[in-house]
Write a protein that holds these residues in place. Structure first.
Motif, PDB file in Angstrom:
ATOM      1  N   VAL A 129      25.297 -25.749  25.770  1.00  0.00           N
ATOM      2  CA  VAL A 129      24.187 -25.598  24.820  1.00  0.00           C
ATOM      3  C   VAL A 129      24.260 -26.615  23.677  1.00  0.00           C
ATOM      4  CG1 VAL A 129      23.078 -24.017  23.196  1.00  0.00           C
ATOM      5  CG2 VAL A 129      23.992 -23.140  25.354  1.00  0.00           C
ATOM      6  N   LEU A 130      25.459 -26.785  23.114  1.00  0.00           N
ATOM      7  CA  LEU A 130      25.608 -27.649  21.938  1.00  0.00           C
ATOM      8  C   LEU A 130      25.214 -29.093  22.267  1.00  0.00           C
ATOM      9  CD1 LEU A 130      26.804 -26.957  19.084  1.00  0.00           C
ATOM     10  CD2 LEU A 130      28.899 -28.043  19.874  1.00  0.00           C
ATOM     11  N   ARG A 189      22.906 -13.328  13.018  1.00  0.00           N
ATOM     12  CA  ARG A 189      21.954 -13.240  14.124  1.00  0.00           C
ATOM     13  C   ARG A 189      20.873 -12.196  13.880  1.00  0.00           C
ATOM     14  NH1 ARG A 189      24.301 -16.576  18.157  1.00  0.00           N
ATOM     15  NH2 ARG A 189      26.470 -16.950  17.659  1.00  0.00           N
ATOM     16  N   PHE A 197      23.761 -20.836  15.235  1.00  0.00           N
ATOM     17  CA  PHE A 197      24.315 -22.066  14.686  1.00  0.00           C
ATOM     18  C   PHE A 197      23.347 -23.196  14.982  1.00  0.00           C
ATOM     19  CE2 PHE A 197      27.028 -25.870  14.963  1.00  0.00           C
ATOM     20  CZ  PHE A 197      27.628 -25.814  13.717  1.00  0.00           C
ATOM     21  N   ASP A 230      30.402 -23.269  23.749  1.00  0.00           N
ATOM     22  CA  ASP A 230      30.894 -23.998  22.578  1.00  0.00           C
ATOM     23  C   ASP A 230      31.055 -23.065  21.388  1.00  0.00           C
ATOM     24  OD1 ASP A 230      30.758 -26.709  23.710  1.00  0.00           O
ATOM     25  OD2 ASP A 230      28.607 -26.282  23.807  1.00  0.00           O
ATOM     26  N   VAL A 268      31.416 -22.103  17.515  1.00  0.00           N
ATOM     27  CA  VAL A 268      30.897 -22.677  16.271  1.00  0.00           C
ATOM     28  C   VAL A 268      31.487 -21.990  15.036  1.00  0.00           C
ATOM     29  CG1 VAL A 268      28.759 -23.449  17.314  1.00  0.00           C
ATOM     30  CG2 VAL A 268      28.864 -21.155  16.335  1.00  0.00           C
ATOM     31  N   GLU A 276      32.380 -16.891  17.264  1.00  0.00           N
ATOM     32  CA  GLU A 276      30.952 -17.030  17.531  1.00  0.00           C
ATOM     33  C   GLU A 276      30.775 -18.304  18.345  1.00  0.00           C
ATOM     34  OE1 GLU A 276      28.023 -15.498  16.103  1.00  0.00           O
ATOM     35  OE2 GLU A 276      28.829 -14.242  14.489  1.00  0.00           O
ATOM     36  N   SER A 277      30.051 -18.184  19.433  1.00  0.00           N
ATOM     37  CA  SER A 277      29.689 -19.369  20.189  1.00  0.00           C
ATOM     38  C   SER A 277      28.215 -19.639  19.922  1.00  0.00           C
ATOM     39  CB  SER A 277      29.918 -19.143  21.680  1.00  0.00           C
ATOM     40  OG  SER A 277      28.941 -18.272  22.188  1.00  0.00           O
ATOM     41  N   VAL A 278      27.695 -20.690  20.538  1.00  0.00           N
ATOM     42  CA  VAL A 278      26.267 -20.939  20.421  1.00  0.00           C
ATOM     43  C   VAL A 278      25.478 -19.768  20.987  1.00  0.00           C
ATOM     44  CG1 VAL A 278      26.275 -23.442  20.299  1.00  0.00           C
ATOM     45  CG2 VAL A 278      26.471 -22.330  22.517  1.00  0.00           C
ATOM     46  N   LYS A 279      26.101 -18.933  21.781  1.00  0.00           N
ATOM     47  CA  LYS A 279      25.377 -17.837  22.418  1.00  0.00           C
ATOM     48  C   LYS A 279      25.521 -16.502  21.700  1.00  0.00           C
ATOM     49  CE  LYS A 279      26.826 -19.702  26.515  1.00  0.00           C
ATOM     50  NZ  LYS A 279      27.486 -19.513  27.796  1.00  0.00           N
ATOM     51  N   ALA A 280      26.742 -16.122  21.318  1.00  0.00           N
ATOM     52  CA  ALA A 280      26.937 -14.763  20.824  1.00  0.00           C
ATOM     53  C   ALA A 280      28.253 -14.653  20.070  1.00  0.00           C
ATOM     54  CB  ALA A 280      26.939 -13.780  21.993  1.00  0.00           C
TER      55      ALA A 280
END
Lengths: 379, 120
Positions: A39-40, A307, A330, B32, B34, B55-59
């Motif tokens: 994703v990043l 979130r 992020f 990834d 973060v 925390e990742s880019v997802k959850a």
């Protein structure tokens, strides 16, 4: 994945799997959330070069006026949206909202004037009810035709123009929100210079039988990488763009959602075609009086992403929330956590400090200007 | 002595102190990273307590304390650069050092081959 048998496939699902896409269920479709790049990097590549997204799950609908005059379809659609459709010139596209009788938002959509008809793109999760809504309310004037045999491909980023122009040079001459029929690899496609990433780019509606060849031709360009839903979400969030179901829904009005710009003056109080859409009696007074709460950008002060669903408080101890986060994560380009949400109107000024309660702790956040990353649209 | 948990943590135990991190498999699932939130040095934790958050880019995901013990060090480098975990989960990407309340508690954890069989 037990539900994979019940998920629908797009004309590009097989290619996404072949490219190593991690497939998930989204709005009833089997869609790639990310590719092996992750994703990043997919996000950053879209901002630096070009990202290619399968958005074929979205609904593509034609409103064909029975009279043959597109103005009739435009006026009919204005019954359902607080948007100037009649003033939309041939070859141009505009953002719109389906509103409800109580002033809420049923969906957001794109509307293009294609000369002799309107071309509408709606969200995947809402398309069934959107098509029914248009059939119920527009059939006296328009034939409502859902195009189920076309893929929709978004190509976003600074290299999008050169990548698509290599296949169809005329797209380089288009500007933001232009829409044209363009021959690509010998196939007539509907190309708009738009997207939902904050970058310059295109969305291309292509007949399903030609979709894979088109995408393979784009991916042959090393500047173009496949990008999944994960980066699509972080890109649109940095760009301050609403995700229907998170940031706008039936409980949010256009003014509360800070989408006043989507309601042109001609449809507001005092305009030549003021009102005449569902919820006008609720929505139009809010242009003068404001809404009780407002969608804002929210910048967490620490490194921790905050979130959707998390409550916001005025200080570190009070018990009653003053707002909540609707989207957050992020921001790879912002290099910081980014979020948006709703707060009481009195607390919506940029720079206001609030507190997000996460994992039992109150984390300071600041109301921030949207977007977090400036748009790069070619005007 | 290298041990693994069903929650996808690894423990490298030397002289009663376990260096704890998350496995390569866990990192691949998370994507990834973060953000990493580490425990306080000196905190006494029980097995199963949330010890760290990633925390990742997802959850967001919790990292649980794998055994009873006391936090004696944390890897502050992760706070500034969570991607260290993605780059080297089993080495430079360690999270904290846990002084075990009872070293023999580690006997109940998995060996590497059992863990690899678990994640297949």
């Amino acid at each position: 994945m037990d539900d994979s048998t019940t998920l629908k496939k797009t004309p590009l699902t097989a290619l996404s799997v072949e490219l190593g896409g991690k497939m998930v269920g989204f709005a009833g479709y089997e869609m790639p959330v990310q590719f092996p790049e992750g994703v990043l990097k997919e996000h950053l590549h879209t901002r630096s070069k070009a990202g290619l997204f399968d958005v074929s799950h979205m609904g593509q609908v034609i409103l064909r006026p029975r009279s043959g005059h597109v103005e009739d379809a435009s006026l009919a659609l204005e019954r359902l949206v607080p948007v100037d459709i009649l003033g939309l010139k041939p070859g141009r596209q505009r953002y719109a909202l389906f509103t409800a009788a109580d002033g809420g938002i049923l969906d957001d959509l794109m509307v293009a004037n294609r000369g002799d008809h309107l071309f509408v793109v709606v969200n995947a999760a809402c398309k069934k009810q959107d098509v029914a809504h248009m059939r119920d309310n527009l059939s006296d004037v328009c034939e409502v035709v859902e195009l189920t045999d076309r893929a929709l491909v978004a190509l976003q980023g600074p290299a999008a123009e050169s990548a698509l122009a290599a296949l169809a040079p005329e797209v380089a001459g288009m500007v933001f929100m232009d829409v044209r029929e363009v021959l690509i690899l010998g196939v007539p496609c509907i190309v708009s210079r738009s997207g939902y990433s904050g970058e310059d780019g295109y969305e291309v509606s292509v007949p399903e039988a030609s979709a894979e060849a088109f995408v393979r031709a784009l991916l042959a360009n090393p500047d173009v990488h496949p990008v999944g839903l994960g980066a699509r979400d972080s890109l649109r969030l940095e760009a301050g763009l609403c995700l229907y179901g998170n940031d706008i829904d039936t409980g949010t009005t256009p003014v509360a959602a800070a989408l006043e710009w989507a309601v042109q003056k001609v449809r507001r109080t005092g305009g030549a075609r003021a009102g005449g859409f569902p919820g006008a009696d609720v929505i139009l007074p809010e242009f003068e009086q404001g809404a009780s709460r407002r969608r804002v950008g929210i910048a967490p002060e620490g490194r921790a992403p905050i979130r959707g669903g998390i409550d916001l408080y005025a200080d570190e101890i009070s018990t009653g929330p003053v707002g909540h986060i609707t989207s957050g994560g992020f921001g790879p380009t912002a290099e910081a956590p980014v979020a948006m949400g709703y707060v009481a109107a009195s607390l919506s000024d940029i720079g206001t400090r609030l507190y997000a309660e996460q994992r039992g702790r109150r984390m300071p956040v600041t109301i921030a200007a949207l977007p977090f990353v400036p748009p790069k649209y070619k005007r | 002595m290298l041990k693994f948990t069903e929650d996808h943590e690894w423990l490298n135990i030397v002289d009663g102190v376990a260096t704890v991190g998350i496995t390569t498999h866990a990192v691949e699932q998370l994507g990834d990273l973060v953000f990493v939130d580490l425990p306080e040095v000196g905190a006494k934790l029980s097995k199963g307590d949330p010890a760290a958050t990633v925390e990742s880019v997802k959850a967001a995901s919790d990292v649980y304390c794998p055994l009873d013990g006391k936090i004696v060090a944390v890897n502050d480098a992760l706070t500034d650069d969570p991607s260290i975990v993605n780059a080297d989960a089993l080495g430079a990407g360690w999270f904290f050092k846990l002084e075990l309340a009872r070293v023999e508690d580690a006997d109940g954890l998995m060996e590497e081959d059992a863990y690899q069989a678990l994640v297949g």
